[in-house]
Design an enzyme around this catalytic site. Structure first.
Site, short mmCIF file in Angstrom:
data_model
loop_
_atom_site.label_atom_id
_atom_site.label_comp_id
_atom_site.label_asym_id
_atom_site.label_seq_id
_atom_site.Cartn_x
_atom_site.Cartn_y
_atom_site.Cartn_z
CG HIS A 1 -3.25 -41.36 57.88
ND1 HIS A 1 -2.43 -40.80 57.66
CD2 HIS A 1 -2.66 -42.92 57.93
CE1 HIS A 1 -1.25 -41.57 57.32
NE2 HIS A 1 -0.99 -42.45 56.74
CD GLU B 1 2.67 -42.99 58.86
OE1 GLU B 1 2.83 -41.75 59.23
OE2 GLU B 1 3.27 -43.37 58.01
#
Length: 320
Positions: free
Chosen positions: A38, A107
């Site tokens: 991330h 994402e």
């Protein structure tokens, strides 16, 4: 026997902690170490997000037995696919062939840092092109590629492990399961859904690894575990379509403001009861997964969890 993995959650611990957790997890007997990738944490309360690939390099050097895996890397915005192939091969060399490249379509939370988040149809097109670039480069081919989204005039990865790095691909439906079977060496899913496994096998993936992940929160006080899970993992039940679109921790906080503690605890086993955690893991086994990585929610509890896992949890999971 199912391979039992341990998740290095980059969103809840810093880089030095993660390397220490990896060493402890290997010593405790975990078969595999998977690393989230991330740019942001889902929620501010998680408090971390180091660069996963630096962590992977350090973990590859600090460990010697456990398999390693990115879980998962998105190769369509933040990273160019040709660069993903290069760094995956480098980790493959550093780990003496223990690394599997886990890939997914990403994402908005992490990918918008380099520009706008494409529409889902465009993302799927970009993802397939990325796979068409990464696969031959991992295999040692010289690649020239011209697509609708990417151009690779000339690329070759010089440092590669003796056996090409395998690729596993995240799937949530027929289209992605078909991509996993066509381009990958395994499939990844975060729900214990046997239908995904069936789709993957029907598309040609029979006999390949099936990777899953289960979140738990072990601790001596169930009420405290429930609070930790609500504080840091209440986004977990939003679903992929929501999680893929929210742009930052503020969005996840707003989307989960009415999620109750009991709502989260229904989906994540909490407390000291080993039977409850074994049952959560077993759902993936029963669904046909061959590799299941455990997420222990809460950074401060990792050493305690790893000691408990070595003594109580892993022996039980070996019986499944």
């Amino acid at each position: 026997m199912v391979s039992v993995g341990y998740t290095l959650m980059c969103e809840q611990a810093g880089p030095k902690q993660l390397v220490d957790h990896a060493v402890r997890a290997e010593a405790a007997g975990f078969d595999q170490l998977v690393v989230s990738d991330h740019y942001y944490p889902w929620l501010d309360s998680q408090g971390h997000s180091p660069y996963a690939w630096s962590v992977l390099g350090a973990v590859a050097h600090a460990t010697n037995r456990a398999a390693l895996m990115s879980f998962v890397t998105c190769p369509i915005r933040r990273y160019h696919p040709a660069v993903v192939a290069q760094k995956a091969s480098t980790v493959g060399v550093l780990s003496d062939g223990r690394f599997t490249l886990g890939l997914g379509a990403g994402e908005n939370l992490n990918e918008h840092v380099v520009g706008g988040w494409p529409h889902v149809q465009q993302r799927h097109e970009m993802f397939e092109e990325a796979l068409q670039i990464i696969r031959p480069l991992l295999n040692g081919e010289t690649l020239t590629f011209s697509g609708n989204h990417y151009d690779v005039p000339d690329a070759y990865v010089w440092d590669r492990p003796d056996t090409p790095v395998p690729m596993a691909i995240a799937a949530s439906g027929r289209q992605s399961a078909t991509l996993a079977a066509e381009y990958g060496n395994g499939v990844i899913a975060t729900e214990p859904d046997p239908h995904i496994i069936e789709l993957f096998e029907d598309a040609g993936g029979a006999g390949q690894p099936r990777y899953g992940q289960v979140a738990i929160c072990y601790g001596p006080d169930e009420a405290e575990c429930r609070k930790i899970v609500h504080d840091q993992f209440r986004w977990f039940g939003l679903g992929w379509k929501v999680n893929a679109e929210l742009p930052g921790p503020e969005g996840f906080a707003a989307a989960t403001q009415f999620v109750r503690e009991e709502d989260v605890a229904e989906g994540i086993s909490c407390g000291p009861d080993v039977d409850r955690h074994v049952e959560a893991f077993k759902k993936f086994v029963d669904a046909g997964f061959t590799h299941v990585a455990i997420v222990q929610v809460g950074a401060d509890s990792q050493p305690m969890f790893l000691d408990w896992a070595q003594e109580q949890l892993l022996p039980r999971l070996r019986e499944l």
